[in-house]
Motif scaffolding. Structure first.
Motif, PDB file in Angstrom:
ATOM      1  N   ASP A 182      24.508 -28.536   6.584  1.00 40.49           N
ATOM      2  CA  ASP A 182      24.508 -29.219   7.878  1.00 40.49           C
ATOM      3  C   ASP A 182      25.499 -28.612   8.863  1.00 40.49           C
ATOM      4  O   ASP A 182      25.987 -29.292   9.780  1.00 40.49           O
ATOM      5  CB  ASP A 182      24.838 -30.707   7.674  1.00 40.49           C
ATOM      6  CG  ASP A 182      23.747 -31.445   6.917  1.00 40.49           C
ATOM      7  OD1 ASP A 182      22.574 -31.073   7.088  1.00 40.49           O
ATOM      8  OD2 ASP A 182      24.067 -32.382   6.155  1.00 40.49           O
ATOM      9  N   TRP A 183      25.782 -27.330   8.725  1.00 41.72           N
ATOM     10  CA  TRP A 183      26.745 -26.681   9.606  1.00 41.72           C
ATOM     11  C   TRP A 183      26.345 -26.768  11.076  1.00 41.72           C
ATOM     12  O   TRP A 183      27.201 -26.749  11.977  1.00 41.72           O
ATOM     13  CB  TRP A 183      26.893 -25.215   9.220  1.00 41.72           C
ATOM     14  CG  TRP A 183      25.624 -24.403   9.430  1.00 41.72           C
ATOM     15  CD1 TRP A 183      24.636 -24.201   8.530  1.00 41.72           C
ATOM     16  CD2 TRP A 183      25.218 -23.736  10.639  1.00 41.72           C
ATOM     17  NE1 TRP A 183      23.626 -23.433   9.069  1.00 41.72           N
ATOM     18  CE2 TRP A 183      23.971 -23.142  10.377  1.00 41.72           C
ATOM     19  CE3 TRP A 183      25.788 -23.576  11.903  1.00 41.72           C
ATOM     20  CZ2 TRP A 183      23.277 -22.412  11.340  1.00 41.72           C
ATOM     21  CZ3 TRP A 183      25.101 -22.848  12.863  1.00 41.72           C
ATOM     22  CH2 TRP A 183      23.858 -22.266  12.576  1.00 41.72           C
ATOM     23  N   TRP A 184      25.056 -26.876  11.328  1.00 41.52           N
ATOM     24  CA  TRP A 184      24.536 -26.809  12.694  1.00 41.52           C
ATOM     25  C   TRP A 184      24.656 -28.128  13.465  1.00 41.52           C
ATOM     26  O   TRP A 184      24.597 -28.137  14.698  1.00 41.52           O
ATOM     27  CB  TRP A 184      23.061 -26.410  12.664  1.00 41.52           C
ATOM     28  CG  TRP A 184      22.186 -27.385  11.916  1.00 41.52           C
ATOM     29  CD1 TRP A 184      21.954 -27.408  10.574  1.00 41.52           C
ATOM     30  CD2 TRP A 184      21.475 -28.492  12.476  1.00 41.52           C
ATOM     31  NE1 TRP A 184      21.124 -28.457  10.255  1.00 41.52           N
ATOM     32  CE2 TRP A 184      20.812 -29.134  11.407  1.00 41.52           C
ATOM     33  CE3 TRP A 184      21.322 -28.986  13.771  1.00 41.52           C
ATOM     34  CZ2 TRP A 184      20.009 -30.262  11.597  1.00 41.52           C
ATOM     35  CZ3 TRP A 184      20.524 -30.111  13.966  1.00 41.52           C
ATOM     36  CH2 TRP A 184      19.883 -30.734  12.886  1.00 41.52           C
ATOM     37  N   ARG A 185      24.837 -29.244  12.761  1.00 45.65           N
ATOM     38  CA  ARG A 185      24.812 -30.555  13.436  1.00 45.65           C
ATOM     39  C   ARG A 185      25.933 -30.713  14.469  1.00 45.65           C
ATOM     40  O   ARG A 185      25.674 -31.109  15.619  1.00 45.65           O
ATOM     41  CB  ARG A 185      24.877 -31.686  12.415  1.00 45.65           C
ATOM     42  CG  ARG A 185      23.646 -31.813  11.549  1.00 45.65           C
ATOM     43  CD  ARG A 185      23.715 -33.047  10.651  1.00 45.65           C
ATOM     44  NE  ARG A 185      22.658 -33.006   9.658  1.00 45.65           N
ATOM     45  CZ  ARG A 185      21.404 -33.393   9.891  1.00 45.65           C
ATOM     46  NH1 ARG A 185      21.087 -33.871  11.074  1.00 45.65           N
ATOM     47  NH2 ARG A 185      20.482 -33.308   8.952  1.00 45.65           N
ATOM     48  N   PRO A 186      27.196 -30.461  14.106  1.00 47.03           N
ATOM     49  CA  PRO A 186      28.246 -30.598  15.130  1.00 47.03           C
ATOM     50  C   PRO A 186      28.027 -29.678  16.325  1.00 47.03           C
ATOM     51  O   PRO A 186      28.300 -30.061  17.463  1.00 47.03           O
ATOM     52  CB  PRO A 186      29.526 -30.229  14.371  1.00 47.03           C
ATOM     53  CG  PRO A 186      29.202 -30.442  12.925  1.00 47.03           C
ATOM     54  CD  PRO A 186      27.757 -30.088  12.784  1.00 47.03           C
ATOM     55  N   LEU A 187      27.509 -28.479  16.064  1.00 48.51           N
ATOM     56  CA  LEU A 187      27.291 -27.521  17.142  1.00 48.51           C
ATOM     57  C   LEU A 187      26.179 -28.001  18.067  1.00 48.51           C
ATOM     58  O   LEU A 187      26.296 -27.919  19.297  1.00 48.51           O
ATOM     59  CB  LEU A 187      26.950 -26.148  16.556  1.00 48.51           C
ATOM     60  CG  LEU A 187      26.782 -25.001  17.548  1.00 48.51           C
ATOM     61  CD1 LEU A 187      28.013 -24.864  18.429  1.00 48.51           C
ATOM     62  CD2 LEU A 187      26.518 -23.699  16.797  1.00 48.51           C
ATOM     63  N   GLU A 188      25.102 -28.507  17.484  1.00 47.22           N
ATOM     64  CA  GLU A 188      24.005 -29.037  18.311  1.00 47.22           C
ATOM     65  C   GLU A 188      24.484 -30.187  19.174  1.00 47.22           C
ATOM     66  O   GLU A 188      24.136 -30.295  20.365  1.00 47.22           O
ATOM     67  CB  GLU A 188      22.854 -29.490  17.406  1.00 47.22           C
ATOM     68  CG  GLU A 188      21.564 -29.852  18.137  1.00 47.22           C
ATOM     69  CD  GLU A 188      21.552 -31.293  18.664  1.00 47.22           C
ATOM     70  OE1 GLU A 188      20.782 -31.582  19.610  1.00 47.22           O
ATOM     71  OE2 GLU A 188      22.311 -32.133  18.128  1.00 47.22           O
ATOM     72  N   GLY A 189      25.307 -31.093  18.584  1.00 47.48           N
ATOM     73  CA  GLY A 189      25.852 -32.204  19.347  1.00 47.48           C
ATOM     74  C   GLY A 189      26.732 -31.745  20.490  1.00 47.48           C
ATOM     75  O   GLY A 189      26.669 -32.271  21.609  1.00 47.48           O
ATOM     76  N   ALA A 190      27.588 -30.754  20.236  1.00 52.57           N
ATOM     77  CA  ALA A 190      28.478 -30.249  21.275  1.00 52.57           C
ATOM     78  C   ALA A 190      27.687 -29.618  22.416  1.00 52.57           C
ATOM     79  O   ALA A 190      28.010 -29.815  23.602  1.00 52.57           O
ATOM     80  CB  ALA A 190      29.441 -29.223  20.673  1.00 52.57           C
ATOM     81  N   LEU A 191      26.651 -28.850  22.075  1.00 45.31           N
ATOM     82  CA  LEU A 191      25.816 -28.237  23.125  1.00 45.31           C
ATOM     83  C   LEU A 191      25.048 -29.298  23.899  1.00 45.31           C
ATOM     84  O   LEU A 191      24.807 -29.151  25.106  1.00 45.31           O
ATOM     85  CB  LEU A 191      24.852 -27.230  22.494  1.00 45.31           C
ATOM     86  CG  LEU A 191      25.504 -26.041  21.772  1.00 45.31           C
ATOM     87  CD1 LEU A 191      24.433 -25.107  21.215  1.00 45.31           C
ATOM     88  CD2 LEU A 191      26.445 -25.283  22.698  1.00 45.31           C
TER      89      LEU A 191
END
Length: 1036
Positions: free
Chosen positions: A430-439
């Motif tokens: 789930d590495w991508w979840r925080p990044l998607e939220g920030a974007l």
């Protein structure tokens, strides 16, 4: 008599799967319920501990239905056969007893039923209800308290009058706060209900503060602090203790606290102001302390969210949304706004960004349902979530502390980018979840961030957030990760939101990538949807050299029109609409225009009741037919006319939306017609069905859209109307006047300006063709003028007269002087009716052209010097009495003492109206200002308690008039031209310098007839005299 056993047998039969048995039982039950004794048996059955739970629940549900239908005429559903008082009393006692039942569902159902009874009976027939409920609260029994609390929740909201609320609060609230404070004696859910009831009291207190300002203010000052102190104590307790056990009941207390804090802060901000720093600090602590729980239960599949001890779900997101909403409101309120130091702001922003992550449930739902994915992304989404709440709070923070908040966002996003890279390298799924939220956060605030960055750059300071670096180095490699479609889509959409920062060649590459995503059959829904949204933003930057790509995209989107529904269809239509306007549609070909029109008309029947769909559809159709490409208009009209006229021809009063939308689409076709006209046969093809429809329709939208269409026909190609003759031998013009006559006779005035525009354009375009019917038309308008109520409808009747007066003054005055309106013996001169109505409503006219033609016509009338004009008496200025002087007149005060007006000759009022135009249109207005400042302070002594709606006082009208709409003078063409159509914008009336015209008229009048004009000026107000004096002085 129906005993409880009999009732139980009948109720059991109503649940029988055999339809014959079930229907017979339902009919039998209806007969039994005509007897009040059966209602008592229902109540007794509901209390029976020996009966099955399902039967007991059915009994109390049926009893509530009985109460609504047979208890009292108070209820709208009342059918008669009300029970006698003694039976009512027995039923009330039984239902009240059910509040203490051991079965929670029975308690809840009894609470709903007792609340319904209280609607009718309390306090007159059930005076001891309140005392009995408070005794239940004091009983110490969790079940009894639960039942009583549910009654109070509805009771406070619906049954208490203004006079009853304050005494009830004095008795009830001390009991509630004692329950809230007794954490060892009462369960968290019971204590949470005390807060819910308290919140209802606060809302009710706010509602009565206008009627009882001092009492409500004292109650708020005396009652709220104790609760606010209690909330502070409870919020300071470690929230982790509420999520460590088998159930999360303790979270419900915190959910109710933050909801109630929001209510108090919205209603009584000054009371809660001293507590804000502590509450905001507690909120920030909650965000940090509960985040690991959010990760564990919502971002992974391993653990299921536990229910409450009563089996109901208690979701963590409800606490977080309530918390974030409260902090958001605390950053907005002018009377009690919270501020943050740089360190606290950074911690808050960092915490907020973390909570925007997409949950596992979100991922599954949005991947399967494109409509759901799109709906939560919209600015006006109805799907409320933590992410939406965070976006709202960040928007407020950026407004209050733009540079500091943007810098905090930069730091947070930078950290997340680094951590996501490390997690990906470590193999974290789930590495991508925080990044998607920030974007997602950056994309939601794109416009504000761009403004802040540009302002700082223009001031010679570094940009607080480095979007360029993201777009150049972080986003491109992420776009290739097909295993993460949500992240791919977010990256592409973010690039489109910040497209103005991209070099033209890089922007073109992103644009091409979005098109390829749409064309690919292998991309998943989230990425494809994001690509469509991205194209909307990239389209703004399409240059003339790149127009060739637009037809390609339109063809790519074509299949989506027939395959999508709801929000997805709206997204596709919005994108097509944006693209259709690029380069003014010069890139359209005949084949593409016909294919797109056909696809649009294919989806139209299924969506013709959707106003958003219709708005987008009309925009696209207008863009197509407005294209300058050869033959596109004619081909589109040929494609659309048969289907649209068929829909109008099949008019059905029960499905009027079909004809209404078809008429609106025909209007779009006509509006986009070239300057050469509507094209051969356009009106002949639609006229028979239009006039037949408008001759029978009663629906407002059908009549309005039909009238608008006829107006467009007159404007665009009146020759087709004048040359057309129906099979009944009547000309098109006669049929139009028949429609006008029908609209004038209608009591529904919602047509507003629509009928006035049609009449004006007939006068402008049809010329002498209208002369044969003109006297009858004007007579009908004068008759309707006497009964018209709404300002817009009155304007539509008056302005055509103003146009005629301006252009044919003597002929119109001759006609009005010889016309009488009304029944014999009570009739009035037509001129009297017109001038009185005109003078009373001229100041409220809307639109650039109507206000100008009115002023010009008044000048023309005064120049005419007709003796008949001198004898007409009209309404003058408001009369200021000792009781209204220096008093803000509210609606309630106006009802008690209606305003009185002077009566003056028409020429005096006409001059007043012309001076009013000078005040709103020129610098002479500065001379009309009074020398002493106006005292506009509230008369109740406290701005917290002065929300009563104010009625405009004519003494202060010149202040608003001087600044005009949005602080701009009314003579600003750019401000008001949009209210009128293109023909009126080009009309000679719109080109006249109105200030110069009125000024010249005043000077000429003074020079021509000094004594007569002086007599008029002598009847003006002091401010108006100053304006005249200034005009005459400027001449010298």
């Amino acid at each position: 008599m129906a005993t409880p056993d009999t009732i139980a047998h009948v109720l059991a039969s109503t649940l029988n799967p055999d339809s014959t048995v079930r229907i017979a039982a339902e009919l039998n039950l209806s007969e039994l319920l005509k007897s009040p004794q059966s209602a008592l048996s229902l109540a007794q059955l509901a209390l029976s501990q020996d009966a099955e739970s399902s039967l007991r629940q059915s009994a109390i549900i049926i009893l509530r239905k009985y109460v609504k239908e047979h208890w009292s005429p108070f209820f709208q559903q009342f059918r008669g056969d009300a029970p006698p008082p003694e039976t009512k009393d027995q039923i009330r006692q039984a239902v009240f007893q059910g509040l203490s039942d051991s079965d929670r569902k029975i308690r809840s159902l009894c609470a709903h039923t007792l609340s319904t009874i209280a609607n009718s009976d309390w306090p007159d027939e059930y005076p001891d209800l309140l005392n009995h409920l408070i005794q239940l609260l004091l009983s110490g029994s969790p079940g009894s308290i639960h039942g009583a609390m549910q009654v109070f929740t509805e009771f406070v909201r619906t049954d208490l009058t203004e006079d009853q609320l304050l005494p009830v609060m004095r008795e009830l609230l001390p009991v509630l706060i004692s329950i809230l404070s007794a954490s060892e004696q009462h369960s968290p859910l019971t204590r949470s209900r005390t807060i819910s009831v308290f919140r209802q009291c606060v809302e009710s207190l706010y509602m009565v503060k206008d009627q009882h300002p001092q009492a409500a203010k004292e109650a708020a000052g005396n009652v709220l602090p104790a609760w606010l102190d209690a909330f502070k104590v409870l919020l300071d307790l470690d929230p982790e203790q509420d999520i460590s056990g088998e159930h999360w009941d303790g979270l419900e207390v915190r959910i109710q606290i933050f909801r109630t804090l929001l209510t108090i802060h919205t209603s009584f901000p000054r009371v809660v102001a001293p507590y804000l720093p502590g509450y905001v600090s507690a909120a920030l602590h909650h965000l940090h302390a509960l985040y690991p729980t959010f990760v564990r239960y919502y971002l992974t599949d391993s653990v299921r969210v536990p229910n409450s001890s009563e089996g109901e779900p208690i979701e963590l997101y409800k606490l977080i949304t309530g918390l974030v909403d409260f902090v958001s409101d605390a950053t907005r309120q002018s009377k009690s706004r919270v501020s943050f130091d740089e360190g606290t702001l950074g911690k808050l922003v960092n915490a907020l960004v973390q909570w925007t992550q997409m949950t596992k449930e979100n991922e599954e739902e949005w991947a399967a349902d494109a409509n759901m994915f799109i709906s939560q992304e919209e600015d006006d989404t109805q799907v409320y979530s933590v992410r939406v709440a965070v976006f709202d709070l960040l928007s407020s923070l950026l407004a209050n502390s733009p540079v500091q908040t943007a810098s905090a966002l930069h730091t947070s996003v930078q950290r997340i980018v680094t951590e996501a890279s490390q997690a990906r390298e470590a193999g974290v799924d789930d590495w991508w979840r925080p990044l998607e939220g920030a974007l997602a956060v950056l994309g939601s605030q794109a416009e504000v961030i761009l403004d802040i960055s540009n302002d700082e750059h223009d001031a010679g300071r570094p940009r607080p957030i480095d979007i360029d670096y993201l777009l150049a180095h972080i986003i491109p490699p992420l776009l290739t990760l097909s295993a993460y479609p949500f992240l791919q889509g977010r990256c592409l959409f973010l690039a489109s939101r910040f497209a103005e920062l991209l070099p033209a060649d890089v922007r073109g590459q992103y644009f091409e990538a979005a098109v390829q995503v749409i064309e690919s059959s292998e991309t998943e829904i989230p990425f494809k949807v994001s690509a469509v949204k991205s194209i909307q933003h990239f389209a703004e930057y399409i240059s003339d050299a790149e127009l060739a790509i637009v037809p390609r995209i339109i063809r790519d989107l074509g299949p989506f029109l027939v395959e999508t529904t709801e929000d997805t269809l709206s997204l596709v239509l919005e994108t097509v609409s944006v693209l259709s306007g690029v380069g003014r549609g010069s890139w359209f070909t005949l084949d593409l225009a016909v294919a797109l029109t056909s696809a649009l008309l294919d989806v139209w029947p299924k969506n013709m009741k959707d106003p958003i769909f219709l708005s987008l559809l009309n925009d696209i159709v207008l863009s197509i037919v407005s294209s300058k490409a050869p033959g596109v208009y004619e081909a589109t009209v040929k494609q659309a006319l048969p289907r649209l006229t068929a829909s109008i021809g099949n008019y059905n009063a029960n499905e009027s939306w079909a004809a209404s939308s078809a008429l609106e689409l025909l209007g779009s076709l006509a509006r986009g017609a070239p300057e050469t006209g509507l094209g051969d046969g356009f009106f002949a093809a639609i006229a028979p069905t239009i006039f037949e429809c408008l001759g029978v329709a009663e629906d407002r939208d059908v009549l309005q859209n039909g009238t608008l269409l006829l107006t467009l026909v007159v404007r665009k190609d009146v020759g087709q109307l004048l040359s057309w003759t129906h099979t009944d031998g009547q000309t098109g013009l006669v049929h139009v006047f028949t429609v006008i006559a029908r609209l004038l006779q209608s009591r529904d005035e919602s047509g507003g300006l629509v009928i006035g525009d049609l009449i004006i354009h007939l006068f402008r375009r049809a010329g002498e063709s209208v002369l044969p019917v003109l006297p009858d038309l004007l007579q009908a308008m004068l008759v309707r003028m006497q009964t018209a109520q709404t300002a817009t409808f009155l304007q539509s009747l008056i302005v055509p007269f103003a146009f005629l007066v301006y252009n044919h003054c003597d002929a119109v005055l001759d006609l009005l002087e010889s016309t009488r309106v009304g029944e014999e013996g009570q009739s009035r001169l037509g001129l009297d009716v017109l001038l009185n109505t005109w003078c009373e409503n001229a100041a409220t006219f809307q639109g650039f052209w109507p206000t100008r033609v009115s002023a010009l016509a008044l000048c023309t009338l005064l120049r005419a010097g007709r003796p008949s004009l001198q004898t007409i008496i009209v309404k003058g200025d408001i009369i200021i009495t000792p009781t209204t002087k220096d008093t803000i007149m509210t609606r309630s005060k106006t009802r008690v003492e209606p305003p009185q007006f002077t009566r003056v000759p028409f020429p005096v009022k006409a001059l007043k109206l012309l001076l009013h135009e000078l005040q709103t249109n020129g610098e002479v207005a500065s001379m009309s200002a009074p020398t002493a400042p106006l005292d506009t302070a509230s008369d109740d002594g406290d701005s917290d308690w002065s929300d009563e709606e104010k009625v405009k006082d004519d003494r202060f009208a010149f202040l608003a008039d001087t600044i005009g709409v949005g602080g701009l003078p009314f003579d600003d063409d750019d401000v008001l031209a949009n209210n009128d159509d293109e023909d009126l914008q080009k009309d000679p009336v719109s080109q006249i310098d109105l200030r110069a015209h009125v000024t010249l008229f005043i000077r000429e009048s003074a020079a021509r007839d000094g004594d007569g004009f002086g007599a008029l000026v002598g009847q003006l107000s002091a401010e108006e005299m100053i304006v005249v004096q200034r005009v005459l002085q400027e001449q010298n």
